[in-house]
Enzyme design. Sequence first.
Site, PDB file in Angstrom:
ATOM      1  N   CYS A 170      24.652   6.785 -25.171  1.00 41.71           N
ATOM      2  CA  CYS A 170      25.361   6.484 -23.917  1.00 41.71           C
ATOM      3  C   CYS A 170      26.585   5.606 -24.156  1.00 41.71           C
ATOM      4  CB  CYS A 170      24.408   5.810 -22.930  1.00 41.71           C
ATOM      5  SG  CYS A 170      23.025   6.854 -22.416  1.00 41.71           S
ATOM      6  N   CYS A 175      29.551   7.853 -24.541  1.00 42.24           N
ATOM      7  CA  CYS A 175      29.721   8.855 -23.490  1.00 42.24           C
ATOM      8  C   CYS A 175      30.721   8.364 -22.446  1.00 42.24           C
ATOM      9  CB  CYS A 175      28.372   9.155 -22.837  1.00 42.24           C
ATOM     10  SG  CYS A 175      28.459  10.410 -21.538  1.00 42.24           S
ATOM     11  N   CYS A 218      27.197   8.815 -14.680  1.00 39.96           N
ATOM     12  CA  CYS A 218      25.866   9.312 -15.044  1.00 39.96           C
ATOM     13  C   CYS A 218      24.799   8.346 -14.532  1.00 39.96           C
ATOM     14  CB  CYS A 218      25.740   9.458 -16.555  1.00 39.96           C
ATOM     15  SG  CYS A 218      24.113  10.046 -17.088  1.00 39.96           S
ATOM     16  N   LYS A 267      16.341  33.301 -20.033  1.00 40.72           N
ATOM     17  CA  LYS A 267      17.452  32.623 -20.711  1.00 40.72           C
ATOM     18  C   LYS A 267      18.022  33.494 -21.811  1.00 40.72           C
ATOM     19  CE  LYS A 267      17.306  30.372 -24.398  1.00 40.72           C
ATOM     20  NZ  LYS A 267      17.047  29.443 -25.532  1.00 40.72           N
ATOM     21  N   CYS A 326      24.371  13.487 -25.921  1.00 42.61           N
ATOM     22  CA  CYS A 326      23.206  13.338 -25.028  1.00 42.61           C
ATOM     23  C   CYS A 326      21.978  13.945 -25.707  1.00 42.61           C
ATOM     24  CB  CYS A 326      23.480  14.006 -23.682  1.00 42.61           C
ATOM     25  SG  CYS A 326      22.328  13.521 -22.378  1.00 42.61           S
TER      26      CYS A 326
END
Length: 401
Positions: A323, A326, A334, A248, A316
Site C-alpha cells: 500500500c 500504491c 482505496c 472465466k 496489490c
Amino acid sequence: MRTSRISRDTSRILAASRTLRQTRSGANPPVHDASDSELSSVPTDAGSDGDFATPPPKRRKTVRDTPVKVKHESKEVSLTSTTSPKKEAKPKKARRVPAKKINGAGGSVKIEPPPNWEEIYALTREMRNENLAPVDTMGCESLADKQRSPRDQRFQTLVALMLSSQTKDTVTAVAMRGMQERMPGGFNLESVLAIEPAELNGFINKVGFHNLKTKYIKQTAEILRDKFASDIPDTVAGLVSLPGVGPKMAYLTLSAAWGRDEGIGVDVHVHRITNLWGWHTTQNPEQTRAALESWLPKDKWHDINNLLVGFGQTICLPVGRKCGDCKLSERGLCPSAVVGVKKKIKKESVVKVEPDGEETVKEETVVAEVNEVKAEDVDVAVGDIEDIGRASRNRSTRSKT
C-alpha cells in the site's frame, strides 16, 4: 563704676555673637548634637514611644531609555494554502460506496457506478504501465506460437488457460514452451490426441493438479475432434461444456482466441481487488462478473482482467499488499489501504575482536516501516470458478490461547 563698664562691654559682646549665630543658622540648618540639652525639641519623625524612626532608603532614579515602537503587520493567509512543515496532512480514507441499483419508471433498473471509479481505473492503469508484471510477458493470451496456423494458435490458447488454473504464469509459460519445442508432431490437436497420457503428464508435471489436467486435456481433444470439427468452440456455452473450463476461462478464451468480448473474465485477482475497492460485496467470481458487467463500459471488459491480474502480481498482492507504493492509497481512494507502522528493531553486530578472543559488540536501533496486514484482509481461500470441480478451502480460524 568699673564693674558696670565691664558688664556693659560683656553684654555688648554677647549681643554681637548672638546676632552672628542667628545669621549663620539661617544659611545652615541646625544639626543635632549629643552635647545639646536634653530639653531639645523632639524631631517630628519620632516614633510614638519617643524613639527615632529610621528614614526609608532613597531609591535611585532609574533612567529609562526611550521606548522602542514595534510595528506589527498581519497578513491574511488562507488555511487551505498552508501546510505544516513537520507533518503533511494525510488524505482521508475512502469509504466503501458500491454500485447502486436505481429503480426507474416502468420498472426499469439502472445501475449507478461506484464514485471515482474512473479515477481509480486510470491510476491503476498508470501504475501497471510503470511496473512490468508476469502476465504481460507470460500471460495465457500471449503463449500461443505465432508461427502456427490460426486453428493451432486457438487450441494452444485454450490449453494454456486450462493449465493456468491454480498455477503461476511463470510455471505455465515453461510448460507451454516445452510442449511447443519438444512434443512429437508439434503442439496441436492431432499430437495431443496421439500422445500417451503419461508422456503428456511429463510435459506439464510442474503445474498445479497436473494429473487431473492431463485427463481433462485428453478428454477435451477428443470432444473437439468429435463435436467441433477439430477446432475450439466460438461460444461461451460451447467452451464451458469442455471438462475443466469455467466461465472465466471461457470468456478469456473467446476474447483471446476469437477476438470477441462477450463477458468479463474474473479470476481471483479481479474478484479480490474489486471487493477491496468496495465496488461490490460478492462471494465468488461469478457474482463479481455479473456485478461488473452491470455497469462497467464494454470497451473495458477485455482490459480489466489483464489490468487487475498484473496489479495483483506487483502491488496489490494477495499477501503483503504494498500500500505504501500504491497511488490509490496515497490519494485516499482505496478503503482497504493498510497504514504503515514504524517499529524500532534492535540489531547487534560484532565490530572488533581482541587478541584474547574478547569481542566488542555494537548495538544499534533501526527504525523500519512495517505494513501490518490482518489475516481477515487476505482472501487466500477464494478460488477460481473453474477450479476443476475442487471445492474452495475455507481458512480455519485459529483459537486464541
